[in-house]
Design a protein around this motif. Structure first.
Motif, PDB file in Angstrom:
ATOM      1  N   ILE A 267       0.847  -1.185   0.000  1.00 15.39           N
ATOM      2  CA  ILE A 267       0.000   0.000   0.000  1.00 15.39           C
ATOM      3  C   ILE A 267       0.888   1.241   0.000  1.00 15.39           C
ATOM      4  N   VAL A 268       0.642   2.129  -0.957  1.00 18.81           N
ATOM      5  CA  VAL A 268       1.424   3.369  -1.023  1.00 18.81           C
ATOM      6  C   VAL A 268       0.550   4.535  -0.550  1.00 18.81           C
ATOM      7  N   LYS A 269       1.198   5.593  -0.082  1.00 17.08           N
ATOM      8  CA  LYS A 269       0.464   6.712   0.519  1.00 17.08           C
ATOM      9  C   LYS A 269       0.208   7.873  -0.446  1.00 17.08           C
ATOM     10  N   SER A 270       0.894   7.865  -1.589  1.00 19.48           N
ATOM     11  CA  SER A 270       0.715   8.969  -2.523  1.00 19.48           C
ATOM     12  C   SER A 270       1.021   8.523  -3.945  1.00 19.48           C
TER      13      SER A 270
ATOM     14  N   GLU B 263       4.777   8.313  -4.549  1.00 21.31           N
ATOM     15  CA  GLU B 263       5.371   7.067  -4.048  1.00 21.31           C
ATOM     16  C   GLU B 263       5.055   5.906  -4.995  1.00 21.31           C
TER      17      GLU B 263
ATOM     18  N   LYS C 181       7.787   3.574  -6.911  1.00 21.80           N
ATOM     19  CA  LYS C 181       7.794   2.117  -6.774  1.00 21.80           C
ATOM     20  C   LYS C 181       7.760   1.460  -8.153  1.00 21.80           C
TER      21      LYS C 181
END
Length: 252
Positions: free
Chosen positions: A235-238, A241, A245
């Protein structure tokens, strides 16, 4: 006009397939078997053509083990008029290869003289997608594959087929081979009275030798393995990001 419908006995599509511990093949012990879903659609379409008055007789054909009688009885219960079983193996693990199946079907076609062959586009056990095309080549008949809509008009058939870019409508000269896709129709359930009636419908039993066909396998399975498991996602926050990735993974 008579229509021929080949059907295959396969592992039921609701069953989770298990591979043998030694990797020699798929475990069929105590596994529910049923008609190949694409073939079920082909049977339904043949019956609808008969109900519309386009076809006079529907003949179901299966090539494999003796237990395929159950599959043919299902086709008869759905509404096929009679059936032919070609017992080509005593081993449920032996899959009769498409070329051998096509040669047997070609011999049956010459004997039965149908005006149309409707088959599933592929079997869900081996995904070969070859028998219909091979049968067309052996007979010298026209073919229409991946049909999602079929219309018969005199000596021509108009077929809408599924292609990568969408839909394509073609007109083919009869007699023809049509292989069907999932969107063509929704097969009917066989009612209890029709299941009982199916037991009295004709089912002829033949062998490949009756048609002069050798079904000795030309292919050998070296190894069978379970599909690899997918790795857990993250799970990425933005968005930034996410892009970073993807760059690290070489996706962008």
């Amino acid at each position: 006009m008579k229509v021929l419908v080949p059907v295959k006995r396969v592992i039921d599509y609701n069953v989770k397939v298990r591979v043998k511990a030694d990797g020699s093949g798929v475990d069929l012990a105590n596994v529910k078997m049923s008609m190949n879903p694409f073939d079920e659609i082909a049977v339904e379409e043949a019956i609808r053509l008969r109900e519309a008055g386009t076809v006079e007789e529907v003949v179901a054909v299966s090539i494999g083990v003796k237990q395929a009688q159950e599959t043919l009885r299902t086709a008869l219960a759905m509404g096929a008029d009679r059936a032919i079983l070609v017992v080509a193996s005593e081993d449920v693990h032996q899959d009769i290869e498409p070329l051998a199946v096509a040669k047997i079907l070609a011999a049956i076609v010459k004997e039965e003289n149908p005006g149309l062959v409707i088959c599933g586009k592929q079997a869900i056990d081996n995904d070969m997608n070859a028998t219909g095309q091979m049968l067309s080549a052996l007979l010298g008949w026209s073919q229409a594959t991946f049909a999602s809509e079929v219309s018969i008009d005199g000596d021509h058939a108009t077929v809408t087929r599924e292609v990568d870019g969408g839909l394509q409508t073609i007109k083919v000269k009869m007699p023809t081979i049509i292989s069907v896709d999932l969107r063509l129709n929704e097969p009917r359930y066989a009612s209890l009275p029709n299941i009982m009636k199916a037991k009295k419908k004709p089912l002829d039993e033949k062998t490949p030798a009756d048609y002069g066909v050798d079904v000795t396998p030309r292919l050998s399975v070296v190894k069978t393995v379970e599909p690899g498991t997918r790795k857990a996602g993250i799970i990425v926050k933005s968005v930034d990001e996410l892009v970073e990735k993807l760059k690290e993974a070489g996706a962008v």
